[in-house]
Design a protein around this motif. Sequence first.
Motif, PDB file in Angstrom:
ATOM      1  N   LYS A 525       0.651  -1.049   0.324  1.00  0.00           N
ATOM      2  CA  LYS A 525      -0.510  -0.263   0.282  1.00  0.00           C
ATOM      3  C   LYS A 525       0.841   1.408   0.236  1.00  0.00           C
ATOM      4  CE  LYS A 525      -4.072  -2.088   2.241  1.00  0.00           C
ATOM      5  NZ  LYS A 525      -5.097  -1.713   3.774  1.00  0.00           N
ATOM      6  N   MET A 526       1.987   1.208   0.549  1.00  0.00           N
ATOM      7  CA  MET A 526       2.627   2.360   0.564  1.00  0.00           C
ATOM      8  C   MET A 526       4.163   1.896   0.386  1.00  0.00           C
ATOM      9  SD  MET A 526       2.753   5.340   4.072  1.00  0.00           S
ATOM     10  CE  MET A 526       0.764   5.107   3.724  1.00  0.00           C
ATOM     11  N   LYS A 527       4.772   2.344   0.115  1.00  0.00           N
ATOM     12  CA  LYS A 527       6.279   1.691  -0.224  1.00  0.00           C
ATOM     13  C   LYS A 527       7.468   3.395   0.104  1.00  0.00           C
ATOM     14  CE  LYS A 527       5.735  -1.133  -4.722  1.00  0.00           C
ATOM     15  NZ  LYS A 527       4.647  -0.749  -4.532  1.00  0.00           N
ATOM     16  N   LEU A 528       6.417   4.487   0.283  1.00  0.00           N
ATOM     17  CA  LEU A 528       7.338   5.464   0.579  1.00  0.00           C
ATOM     18  C   LEU A 528       6.601   6.547   1.454  1.00  0.00           C
ATOM     19  CD1 LEU A 528      10.145   7.727   0.212  1.00  0.00           C
ATOM     20  CD2 LEU A 528       9.709   8.107  -1.475  1.00  0.00           C
ATOM     21  N   ILE A 529       7.462   7.177   2.656  1.00  0.00           N
ATOM     22  CA  ILE A 529       7.000   7.953   3.740  1.00  0.00           C
ATOM     23  C   ILE A 529       7.507   9.262   3.963  1.00  0.00           C
ATOM     24  CG2 ILE A 529       5.343   8.555   5.479  1.00  0.00           C
ATOM     25  CD1 ILE A 529       4.622   6.173   5.283  1.00  0.00           C
ATOM     26  N   SER A 530       7.424  10.551   3.393  1.00  0.00           N
ATOM     27  CA  SER A 530       8.465  11.590   3.831  1.00  0.00           C
ATOM     28  C   SER A 530       7.925  12.231   4.856  1.00  0.00           C
ATOM     29  CB  SER A 530       9.265  12.547   1.733  1.00  0.00           C
ATOM     30  OG  SER A 530       9.645  11.632   1.319  1.00  0.00           O
ATOM     31  N   ILE A 531       9.079  12.907   5.543  1.00  0.00           N
ATOM     32  CA  ILE A 531       8.575  13.614   7.019  1.00  0.00           C
ATOM     33  C   ILE A 531       9.538  15.028   6.840  1.00  0.00           C
ATOM     34  CG2 ILE A 531       6.530  11.865   8.040  1.00  0.00           C
ATOM     35  CD1 ILE A 531       9.124  11.863  10.001  1.00  0.00           C
ATOM     36  N   VAL A 532       9.116  15.799   7.715  1.00  0.00           N
ATOM     37  CA  VAL A 532      10.214  16.669   7.602  1.00  0.00           C
ATOM     38  C   VAL A 532      10.167  17.466   8.983  1.00  0.00           C
ATOM     39  CG1 VAL A 532      10.110  19.526   7.737  1.00  0.00           C
ATOM     40  CG2 VAL A 532       9.554  18.743   5.333  1.00  0.00           C
ATOM     41  N   VAL A 533      11.374  16.638   9.837  1.00  0.00           N
ATOM     42  CA  VAL A 533      12.047  17.255  11.052  1.00  0.00           C
ATOM     43  C   VAL A 533      12.667  19.051  11.459  1.00  0.00           C
ATOM     44  CG1 VAL A 533      13.140  16.308  12.703  1.00  0.00           C
ATOM     45  CG2 VAL A 533      12.171  14.801  11.350  1.00  0.00           C
ATOM     46  N   GLN A 534      11.831  19.273  12.237  1.00  0.00           N
ATOM     47  CA  GLN A 534      12.433  21.002  12.325  1.00  0.00           C
ATOM     48  C   GLN A 534      12.973  20.921  13.724  1.00  0.00           C
ATOM     49  OE1 GLN A 534      10.044  24.083  13.941  1.00  0.00           O
ATOM     50  NE2 GLN A 534       9.441  24.743  11.631  1.00  0.00           N
ATOM     51  N   SER A 535      14.322  21.722  13.601  1.00  0.00           N
ATOM     52  CA  SER A 535      15.010  21.642  15.130  1.00  0.00           C
ATOM     53  C   SER A 535      14.810  23.314  15.423  1.00  0.00           C
ATOM     54  CB  SER A 535      16.390  20.922  15.402  1.00  0.00           C
ATOM     55  OG  SER A 535      17.059  21.299  15.610  1.00  0.00           O
ATOM     56  N   ARG A 536      14.593  23.712  16.989  1.00  0.00           N
ATOM     57  CA  ARG A 536      14.239  25.050  16.749  1.00  0.00           C
ATOM     58  C   ARG A 536      15.202  25.040  18.552  1.00  0.00           C
ATOM     59  NH1 ARG A 536      10.695  28.616  15.984  1.00  0.00           N
ATOM     60  NH2 ARG A 536       9.549  27.481  14.073  1.00  0.00           N
ATOM     61  N   ASP A 537      16.045  26.031  18.297  1.00  0.00           N
ATOM     62  CA  ASP A 537      16.459  26.537  19.647  1.00  0.00           C
ATOM     63  C   ASP A 537      15.302  27.074  20.479  1.00  0.00           C
ATOM     64  OD1 ASP A 537      16.547  29.378  18.772  1.00  0.00           O
ATOM     65  OD2 ASP A 537      18.497  28.953  17.509  1.00  0.00           O
ATOM     66  N   HIS A 538      16.291  27.776  21.760  1.00  0.00           N
ATOM     67  CA  HIS A 538      15.086  28.284  22.622  1.00  0.00           C
ATOM     68  C   HIS A 538      15.656  30.013  22.974  1.00  0.00           C
ATOM     69  CE1 HIS A 538      13.628  24.002  25.064  1.00  0.00           C
ATOM     70  NE2 HIS A 538      13.522  23.869  23.854  1.00  0.00           N
ATOM     71  N   GLY A 539      16.478  29.967  21.929  1.00  0.00           N
ATOM     72  CA  GLY A 539      16.891  31.577  21.456  1.00  0.00           C
ATOM     73  C   GLY A 539      15.642  32.718  21.979  1.00  0.00           C
ATOM     74  N   SER A 540      15.713  34.147  22.195  1.00  0.00           N
ATOM     75  CA  SER A 540      15.086  35.244  21.086  1.00  0.00           C
ATOM     76  C   SER A 540      16.213  35.948  20.575  1.00  0.00           C
ATOM     77  CB  SER A 540      14.546  35.642  23.104  1.00  0.00           C
ATOM     78  OG  SER A 540      14.174  36.660  23.342  1.00  0.00           O
ATOM     79  N   PRO A 541      15.055  36.086  19.594  1.00  0.00           N
ATOM     80  CA  PRO A 541      14.044  35.561  18.543  1.00  0.00           C
ATOM     81  C   PRO A 541      14.121  33.644  18.809  1.00  0.00           C
ATOM     82  CG  PRO A 541      14.629  36.517  16.942  1.00  0.00           C
ATOM     83  CD  PRO A 541      15.879  37.480  18.565  1.00  0.00           C
ATOM     84  N   SER A 542      12.844  32.939  18.218  1.00  0.00           N
ATOM     85  CA  SER A 542      13.599  31.541  17.925  1.00  0.00           C
ATOM     86  C   SER A 542      15.070  31.581  16.972  1.00  0.00           C
ATOM     87  CB  SER A 542      13.007  30.372  18.577  1.00  0.00           C
ATOM     88  OG  SER A 542      13.052  29.028  18.549  1.00  0.00           O
ATOM     89  N   LEU A 543      15.011  30.671  16.866  1.00  0.00           N
ATOM     90  CA  LEU A 543      15.429  30.076  14.888  1.00  0.00           C
ATOM     91  C   LEU A 543      15.660  28.505  14.886  1.00  0.00           C
ATOM     92  CD1 LEU A 543      18.922  32.372  15.034  1.00  0.00           C
ATOM     93  CD2 LEU A 543      16.418  32.903  14.079  1.00  0.00           C
ATOM     94  N   SER A 544      15.016  27.969  13.601  1.00  0.00           N
ATOM     95  CA  SER A 544      14.672  26.727  13.513  1.00  0.00           C
ATOM     96  C   SER A 544      15.301  26.360  12.047  1.00  0.00           C
ATOM     97  CB  SER A 544      13.519  26.435  13.682  1.00  0.00           C
ATOM     98  OG  SER A 544      12.859  27.011  12.747  1.00  0.00           O
ATOM     99  N   SER A 545      15.521  24.826  11.593  1.00  0.00           N
ATOM    100  CA  SER A 545      16.301  25.306  10.390  1.00  0.00           C
ATOM    101  C   SER A 545      15.422  23.397  10.299  1.00  0.00           C
ATOM    102  CB  SER A 545      17.344  24.378  10.438  1.00  0.00           C
ATOM    103  OG  SER A 545      17.851  23.339  11.530  1.00  0.00           O
ATOM    104  N   ASN A 546      15.205  22.908   9.336  1.00  0.00           N
ATOM    105  CA  ASN A 546      14.467  21.561   9.060  1.00  0.00           C
ATOM    106  C   ASN A 546      15.294  20.660   8.024  1.00  0.00           C
ATOM    107  OD1 ASN A 546      12.331  22.920  10.124  1.00  0.00           O
ATOM    108  ND2 ASN A 546      11.697  23.815   7.679  1.00  0.00           N
ATOM    109  N   ALA A 547      14.803  19.188   8.248  1.00  0.00           N
ATOM    110  CA  ALA A 547      15.258  18.547   7.712  1.00  0.00           C
ATOM    111  C   ALA A 547      14.180  17.022   7.086  1.00  0.00           C
ATOM    112  CB  ALA A 547      16.449  17.556   8.289  1.00  0.00           C
ATOM    113  N   THR A 548      14.975  16.543   5.652  1.00  0.00           N
ATOM    114  CA  THR A 548      13.647  15.505   5.123  1.00  0.00           C
ATOM    115  C   THR A 548      14.246  14.278   5.875  1.00  0.00           C
ATOM    116  OG1 THR A 548      12.960  17.355   3.500  1.00  0.00           O
ATOM    117  CG2 THR A 548      12.369  14.830   2.807  1.00  0.00           C
ATOM    118  N   VAL A 549      13.628  13.601   6.183  1.00  0.00           N
ATOM    119  CA  VAL A 549      13.671  12.492   6.222  1.00  0.00           C
ATOM    120  C   VAL A 549      12.578  11.086   5.640  1.00  0.00           C
ATOM    121  CG1 VAL A 549      13.220   9.929   8.259  1.00  0.00           C
ATOM    122  CG2 VAL A 549      14.116  12.106   8.804  1.00  0.00           C
ATOM    123  N   HIS A 550      13.354  10.290   4.377  1.00  0.00           N
ATOM    124  CA  HIS A 550      12.756   9.758   3.687  1.00  0.00           C
ATOM    125  C   HIS A 550      12.397   8.053   4.298  1.00  0.00           C
ATOM    126  CE1 HIS A 550      12.368  12.371   0.716  1.00  0.00           C
ATOM    127  NE2 HIS A 550      14.025  12.315   1.059  1.00  0.00           N
TER     128      HIS A 550
END
Length: 878
Positions: A525-550
């Motif tokens: 039924k499903m051979k591949l699922i792609s999700i986006v993981v976000q990492s966010r710091d606790h600074g002010s203002p907060s900064l983040s970046s994303n990575a794709t997980v296949h």
Amino acid sequence: MRQRIGGWRWAALWLFAFSLLWNTVGAQIRYTIPEELKEGSIVGNIAKDLGFDVSDIAERKLRIASESNRQYFSVDSGKGDLVVNSRIDRETLCGQSASCLMPLQIVIENPLQMHKVEIEIQDINDNAPNFHNKDGVLKISELTAPGVRFNLEIAEDLDVGSNSLKSYSLSTNNFFRLNLKTVKNGRQIPELVLEKSLDREKQAVHKLILTALDGGNPVKSGTSLLQIIVQDFNDNEPKFDVAVYKASVLESAVIGSSVIKIKATDLDEGLNSEIQYLLAAHTPELVRNAFSVNAETGEITVIGKLDYEATTSYTFDVCAKDKGNPELEGQSSVQIDIIDENDNPPEIILTSLPSPVPENSTVGTVVALITVKDLDSGNNGKVELIVSPDLPFKLKPTFDSHYSLITDSLLDCEVHSEYNVEILAMDFGVPPLKTVKTVNVKVLDVNDNQPIFSQSSYNVYINENNLAGVSLFSVSAVDTDQDKNALLTYSVLDLSSNQVPASSYFYINSENGTIYSMSSFDYEKMKLISIVVQSRDHGSPSLSSNATVHVFILDRNDNAPVIIYPSTSMGSVTHQRMPRSAKAGHLVTKVTAVDADSGHNAWLFYRLAEATDASLFSVNLHTGEVRTKRAVSEHDDSSQRLVIEIKDNGEPIQSTTVTVDILIEDGFHEPISDYREKIIEPNKKSSKITLYLIISLASVSLFCLLTFFILLVKCARGSRRGSSCCIRRTNSEYKNPNRNLQIQLNTDGPIKYVEVLGGDMMSQSQSFGSYLSPMSEFSDLTLVKPSSTTNFTDTLNVLDASLPDSAWTFESQQVRKPRCKKLMCIHTLYYLYLTAVEAAQAAVSGEQILNTRTPTETCRSSSTLTGPLSMWRFWEET
């Protein structure tokens, strides 16, 4: 001494002569010779004087006898002469005696006789008068009155008579004269008479020469140096050379160093002139702790530590005191200047403690206030401050000896969280002194860096039917900031393109980035699922970046083979017919099955499980073809039942069976036989079909050739512009993650099929399937309309394909982009072209269309083709 030696020798000689006269009788002869005759000199002819013939000397053995250890004379046996044998010194033999006789005994042995001979030694003037002390010393006080007499040493002359000492003389001077005093034995004693008063301070020493003269011819003399020392009286005080002594000394002079030597003179002598040096009684204690004076030499030395910064000059009095009676003294002053040396290093003083600096501070921000000082003077007190040039700081002078430490460039806490700023202070002395002070400057972190994943995308592989809640993978990001600015939180983002929220499939630990599965997955039924993981710091203002997980779902053998042919839709048993005239190897039927799994799990194997007559039929292991093992006889039952088992290659093994009833009939003609007979005797219908196929073949061939040349020209132009008609493969990245075009050649048992998948990665892809059996003898071509990859059972219901001879897989489990988008068109066109060629060949030969291949399989099997096919290989390899 010489007189004693001479007397002893004479006594010995007379004793020897008396003993000879007592035993013999002979004559007496005397010779007179001067002293110091040369060796070999003839004294006289002893043989003649004694009345002997020269020839009798050797026969009668004439010889000289003497008690002396030294033989002064010898006899020439050839001539009879008495000869001097060695040097004769009268003064040695006879001393001061007026007469000097040397007795000799002449001994004749045959017959024995003895004769006495006397030799008189005459004096010659070979000795000059001599003083025992060549340098005489006479001490006279400077207070001695004129007229006083002083006895002098007498001289001695070894000669006698007229050659002996006769008179004395004194060298010319203004203070003394010579007087000769005669004693009882007639000897003269010289006297020195003082005629004028002496002054030691004017002339302390008088040197006179006393000369002694003999009466010889020529006259000989001897001299003695008479040194008259005038003894002092303490009538003069010591006096210094200068009134004020000036000297300078380095402040770094070590203890014992000599500074200056003072000198005083005293015209007196002896104790009256012996001077002691000392500091004046009123000398300050500061001077006494720094300097001392040597009492004997007057040398002033350093006895304490000198410091120019404390005292620059010393002035004090010194005294010179003699040892006379009474003591007299003199005074002088001493001025000692201290020379400044570069003995004080610069001192760096932090006026204010350094404060932490935010990393986003502007250039020129003041970090610390600094003061510098040097206790030295002149160039030794001038100081230069230097900061290391490789640090983002510099010194800015504010006013005299005061500086500000400021930033010289932008700071970055992630590169350096703190700096140890070394400040070098160096003076201009020779040699220069320096001081280094380290100022610790802390850089405050600002949240200016976003988290960074170790990879921009990750590939994760999990088996289907996995357990929910199992840890799948861990992502990791780092933040180069500090403290809370580097504290990260992970989360899963839901993409708007996903039909189902990713959070329903996966859960991520917000602290460590571990991803867990929330449900079980089905590969079919499903051979591949792609999700986006976000990492966010606790600074002010907060900064983040994303990575794709296949997340790639790996197939497991969870599906049993499904029978495609013969169709069992009308029941569990299929019915087949065959003629009784069938020979060995006759193809009765062909069982075709597929497996919804992929890879090895879809490799299928056929075997005959049960048979009414096992000796009549056989099943091909790989193709599923049912053939006769021998010719059918009249005795064989007309109804035969076969049970065929199909197994896959998975673990555990999945299998299914199909029951085939075979009816053996007499006079039954198969469609293929009728078709072949129609080839031998063609009719109008087959001719029309052949004509249609030839026309179709020509059209498709022309269309393919035009497409090839058009694509070739476009790619040639594209390569000149720096681009390529093909898109390179990639294993982990996608140009467009929301769209995916997949061409997958799967092997489900002996069935080979092509799937062209399109749509979103998370959606149920559209599938165009083509199921083929390239190695079968009886094959059918089935074109399947677009369908869902998950609706595999419905697809199987419309498939009617032949079994392949062997199983192969072009791409399994991994999903990749096609190498070239335009090659997809070539694949499809070439596939249609080859299908038309096979159809035309079948029409011409009167056979059925036996082989139908996929474009890729057709390309691989056409290595010997030319023309358009060789062009196809060029595109395929490119």
